[in-house]
Write a protein that holds these residues in place. Structure first.
Motif, PDB file in Angstrom:
ATOM      1  N   TRP A  49       0.836  -1.198   0.000  1.00 52.36           N
ATOM      2  CA  TRP A  49       0.000   0.000   0.000  1.00 52.36           C
ATOM      3  C   TRP A  49       0.870   1.247   0.000  1.00 52.36           C
ATOM      4  O   TRP A  49       0.584   2.221  -0.702  1.00 52.36           O
ATOM      5  CB  TRP A  49      -0.932  -0.001   1.211  1.00 52.36           C
ATOM      6  CG  TRP A  49      -1.865   1.158   1.199  1.00 52.36           C
ATOM      7  CD1 TRP A  49      -3.065   1.248   0.560  1.00 52.36           C
ATOM      8  CD2 TRP A  49      -1.665   2.433   1.834  1.00 52.36           C
ATOM      9  NE1 TRP A  49      -3.612   2.489   0.776  1.00 52.36           N
ATOM     10  CE2 TRP A  49      -2.779   3.235   1.550  1.00 52.36           C
ATOM     11  CE3 TRP A  49      -0.645   2.950   2.621  1.00 52.36           C
ATOM     12  CZ2 TRP A  49      -2.905   4.518   2.026  1.00 52.36           C
ATOM     13  CZ3 TRP A  49      -0.772   4.243   3.097  1.00 52.36           C
ATOM     14  CH2 TRP A  49      -1.912   5.006   2.793  1.00 52.36           C
ATOM     15  N   GLY A  50       1.926   1.245   0.787  1.00 46.92           N
ATOM     16  CA  GLY A  50       2.817   2.404   0.841  1.00 46.92           C
ATOM     17  C   GLY A  50       3.484   2.683  -0.491  1.00 46.92           C
ATOM     18  O   GLY A  50       3.590   3.832  -0.924  1.00 46.92           O
ATOM     19  N   ALA A 104     -13.552  -9.592  -1.553  1.00 45.63           N
ATOM     20  CA  ALA A 104     -13.355  -8.162  -1.814  1.00 45.63           C
ATOM     21  C   ALA A 104     -11.888  -7.852  -2.096  1.00 45.63           C
ATOM     22  O   ALA A 104     -11.572  -7.069  -2.997  1.00 45.63           O
ATOM     23  CB  ALA A 104     -13.859  -7.342  -0.618  1.00 45.63           C
ATOM     24  N   ILE A 105     -10.992  -8.462  -1.345  1.00 46.43           N
ATOM     25  CA  ILE A 105      -9.565  -8.237  -1.565  1.00 46.43           C
ATOM     26  C   ILE A 105      -9.140  -8.788  -2.924  1.00 46.43           C
ATOM     27  O   ILE A 105      -8.382  -8.157  -3.665  1.00 46.43           O
ATOM     28  CB  ILE A 105      -8.736  -8.853  -0.423  1.00 46.43           C
ATOM     29  CG1 ILE A 105      -8.980  -8.068   0.863  1.00 46.43           C
ATOM     30  CG2 ILE A 105      -7.253  -8.879  -0.765  1.00 46.43           C
ATOM     31  CD1 ILE A 105      -8.415  -8.730   2.098  1.00 46.43           C
ATOM     32  N   VAL A 111      -8.789  -5.872 -10.090  1.00 41.25           N
ATOM     33  CA  VAL A 111      -9.114  -4.608 -10.754  1.00 41.25           C
ATOM     34  C   VAL A 111      -7.866  -3.714 -10.845  1.00 41.25           C
ATOM     35  O   VAL A 111      -7.595  -3.104 -11.884  1.00 41.25           O
ATOM     36  CB  VAL A 111     -10.266  -3.888 -10.030  1.00 41.25           C
ATOM     37  CG1 VAL A 111     -10.419  -2.453 -10.503  1.00 41.25           C
ATOM     38  CG2 VAL A 111     -11.567  -4.654 -10.213  1.00 41.25           C
ATOM     39  N   MET A 112      -7.098  -3.663  -9.768  1.00 41.11           N
ATOM     40  CA  MET A 112      -5.887  -2.847  -9.784  1.00 41.11           C
ATOM     41  C   MET A 112      -4.846  -3.414 -10.737  1.00 41.11           C
ATOM     42  O   MET A 112      -4.126  -2.652 -11.412  1.00 41.11           O
ATOM     43  CB  MET A 112      -5.313  -2.714  -8.376  1.00 41.11           C
ATOM     44  CG  MET A 112      -6.176  -1.837  -7.494  1.00 41.11           C
ATOM     45  SD  MET A 112      -5.454  -1.512  -5.910  1.00 41.11           S
ATOM     46  CE  MET A 112      -4.126  -0.436  -6.368  1.00 41.11           C
TER      47      MET A 112
END
Length: 116
Positions: A49-50, A104-105, A111-112
């Motif tokens: 995420w970072g 969901a993950i 999608v990403m």
């Protein structure tokens, strides 16, 4: 509500007397057990995420230097990202409430990956 396993381990640890024979064994076990699979997953997710978040701050510089984009093009890209984030937030909340977290993950990651 489920009890926290890591707290239970701390509470159930036997008391140690300095100089006892099991002192070194217990310290070695305690030192090796702090890096659990759950902690590794959290650290991995936070790192990914970072890195993804930091690329958003580098994007305008990349657009200006490598693609010779002007201020209006850079603003358009950042604006589209912001609008897309606001538009997708209610949908993401609905998906997380309706389906299991793993689903969901997995969908969010797919999608990403497709968008990249």
């Amino acid at each position: 509500m489920r009890a926290n396993e890591s707290l239970r381990l701390v509470v159930s640890r036997p008391s140690l007397r300095p100089g006892s024979t099991t002192d070194a064994v217990v310290h070695a076990t305690a030192a090796a057990s702090w890096l659990t699979l759950d902690l590794a997953r959290v650290l991995g997710a936070a790192s990914v995420w970072g890195f993804a978040f930091s690329t958003f701050y580098l994007l305008p510089k990349f657009l200006a230097q490598e693609l010779a984009a002007g201020p209006s093009e850079i603003g358009l890209v950042v604006g589209v990202f912001s609008v897309a984030t606001v538009a997708a937030t209610p949908l993401a909340g609905w998906v997380v409430d309706r389906f299991p977290r793993r689903f969901a993950i997995a969908v969010g990651s797919a999608v990403m990956a497709i968008a990249a």
